[in-house]
Enzyme design. Structure first.
Site, PDB file in Angstrom:
ATOM      1  N   ASN A  71     -21.869  64.342 -44.538  1.00 27.20           N
ATOM      2  CA  ASN A  71     -22.284  64.907 -45.827  1.00 27.20           C
ATOM      3  C   ASN A  71     -23.799  65.129 -45.885  1.00 27.20           C
ATOM      4  O   ASN A  71     -24.334  65.502 -46.920  1.00 27.20           O
ATOM      5  CB  ASN A  71     -21.848  64.009 -46.987  1.00 27.20           C
ATOM      6  CG  ASN A  71     -22.548  62.661 -46.996  1.00 27.20           C
ATOM      7  OD1 ASN A  71     -23.159  62.248 -46.006  1.00 27.20           O
ATOM      8  ND2 ASN A  71     -22.463  61.953 -48.114  1.00 27.20           N
ATOM      9  N   LYS A  98     -20.798  51.693 -50.260  1.00 27.00           N
ATOM     10  CA  LYS A  98     -19.568  52.482 -50.419  1.00 27.00           C
ATOM     11  C   LYS A  98     -19.074  53.056 -49.096  1.00 27.00           C
ATOM     12  O   LYS A  98     -17.874  53.084 -48.840  1.00 27.00           O
ATOM     13  CB  LYS A  98     -19.792  53.603 -51.438  1.00 27.00           C
ATOM     14  CG  LYS A  98     -19.852  53.122 -52.879  1.00 27.00           C
ATOM     15  CD  LYS A  98     -20.186  54.253 -53.837  1.00 27.00           C
ATOM     16  CE  LYS A  98     -19.064  55.258 -53.949  1.00 27.00           C
ATOM     17  NZ  LYS A  98     -19.351  56.293 -54.979  1.00 27.00           N
ATOM     18  N   TYR A 158     -26.644  46.587 -46.356  1.00 24.90           N
ATOM     19  CA  TYR A 158     -26.228  47.104 -45.049  1.00 24.90           C
ATOM     20  C   TYR A 158     -25.448  46.052 -44.271  1.00 24.90           C
ATOM     21  O   TYR A 158     -24.365  46.324 -43.743  1.00 24.90           O
ATOM     22  CB  TYR A 158     -27.460  47.540 -44.266  1.00 24.90           C
ATOM     23  CG  TYR A 158     -27.164  48.180 -42.923  1.00 24.90           C
ATOM     24  CD1 TYR A 158     -26.493  49.391 -42.843  1.00 24.90           C
ATOM     25  CD2 TYR A 158     -27.583  47.575 -41.731  1.00 24.90           C
ATOM     26  CE1 TYR A 158     -26.229  49.984 -41.607  1.00 24.90           C
ATOM     27  CE2 TYR A 158     -27.324  48.170 -40.505  1.00 24.90           C
ATOM     28  CZ  TYR A 158     -26.649  49.369 -40.450  1.00 24.90           C
ATOM     29  OH  TYR A 158     -26.388  49.955 -39.234  1.00 24.90           O
ATOM     30  N   THR A 186     -30.771  51.187 -30.687  1.00 26.07           N
ATOM     31  CA  THR A 186     -30.545  52.314 -29.785  1.00 26.07           C
ATOM     32  C   THR A 186     -31.596  53.388 -30.060  1.00 26.07           C
ATOM     33  O   THR A 186     -32.015  53.570 -31.201  1.00 26.07           O
ATOM     34  CB  THR A 186     -29.131  52.888 -29.991  1.00 26.07           C
ATOM     35  OG1 THR A 186     -28.177  51.833 -29.825  1.00 26.07           O
ATOM     36  CG2 THR A 186     -28.825  53.992 -29.003  1.00 26.07           C
TER      37      THR A 186
END
Length: 328
Positions: A33, A92, A146, A176
């Site tokens: 999105n 969410k 998180y 990463t």
């Protein structure tokens, strides 16, 4: 031809996964999105015969026509500068988004791999971190949105595996890096390289003695690919165990970039972990996997990517416009 759905496809890691699965002969459906992803990360695939893109928020109902063999759930803000500004959306996507994708996997009889993180270990009291360590997480701290989203994600994934016999995989991703990282996303590698390229001093938060270990993106993608195709359902660490202090890392960046900037120190943010190093014994045993790209080689490739950015991109604000998502 097998079909894989990759959420978060326009993100740094998601876009590299799209490349890998196309190279392996899969039909890839990318979904994003663009809350933190970037369309340019997928531009090279827009006319590819085996790639389809769907702009969609995974926290809303997901409908995919046709068969699905695999789902890789990589949709989530991954940088503190992002998830501290969109905490509700972060929670969410880890909860509602994961629930929707698990339901889709169940309906399609697809195997699903979810992207967890080393942040589930919090500020660890065990070093290096093994998969059987339960973590030291502050649930109500600023980073908790998180950390807890990812911990819940693991829990609901295992619940679907146990209750519905769904084929699931869980990867715990450690730091990463590589091309397509957002230069100003607040993480240490793009932050240092961006400061060096702009002629700014390098900023260290705290005393610089906290440690990190950095895995090059091609190694990370290889580990994820092998885990998806394995028979192991429990979490697996994928990262590079080569540990370095942030202070020493800043010195490496100055040497790499050939700049003369100084290092400046600021207060350490609340909840920032002091140590981060994966134990990859399990990945070696189960997947015959370990990192191949050394830090010097990987950092040179990453720096070359950042050097190729336009001046506008180099000076672009670190703060994305989240206004169209903020009330959802």
């Amino acid at each position: 031809m097998k079909t894989v759905l990759i959420t978060g496809a326009a993100g740094f890691l998601g876009s590299h996964l799209c490349d890998r699965f196309i190279a392996e002969g899969y039909r890839v459906i990318g979904m994003d999105n663009f809350i933190t992803g970037d369309k340019k990360n997928l531009k090279h695939l827009e006319n590819h015969a085996n790639f389809e893109f769907i702009e969609h928020d995974v926290t809303e109902f997901i409908k995919i026509d046709g068969d699905l063999d695999y789902i890789l759930h990589f949709a989530s803000p991954a940088s503190p500068i992002d998830y501290l500004k969109i905490p509700i959306q972060t929670l969410k996507v880890g909860s509602l988004g994961t629930h929707n994708l698990l339901g889709l996997a169940k309906a399609k009889k697809a195997r699903i791999l979810i992207a967890s993180t080393s942040e589930v270990y919090g500020d660890p009291l065990v070093h290096p971190q093994t998969e059987d360590y339960f973590g030291n997480v502050n649930t109500i701290g600023p980073r908790g949105v998180y950390d807890e989203a990812k911990r819940f994600q693991e829990s609901i994934t295992m619940a679907y595996h146990r209750y519905h016999s769904l084929e699931t995989r869980i990867v715990r991703i450690f730091n990463t890096y590589g091309p397509r990282m957002r230069l100003n996303d607040g993480r240490v590698i793009p932050a240092f390289m961006g400061q060096a390229l702009r002629g700014e001093n390098l900023t260290i938060f705290g005393d610089g003695l906290q440690t990190r270990s950095f895995c090059y993106v091609s190694d990370q993608v290889e580990g994820i690919y092998r885990l998806l195709l394995s028979d192991y359902v429990y979490p697996v660490n994928i990262g590079n165990p080569n540990e370095i202090t942030i202070k020493d890392f800043a010195e490496e960046i100055i040497k790499l970039t050939g700049t003369t900037q100084k290092i400046v120190y600021k207060d350490l943010p609340l909840g920032d972990p002091m140590q981060r190093q994966p134990d990859i014994t399990l990945a070696k045993k189960l997947l015959d996997w370990e990192p191949k790209v050394g830090r010097a080689e990987g950092m040179q490739k990453t720096f070359n990517y950042f050097k190729s950015l336009t001046e506008e991109e180099l000076y672009k604000s670190a703060h994305k416009d989240f206004s169209r998502f903020i009330n959802k």
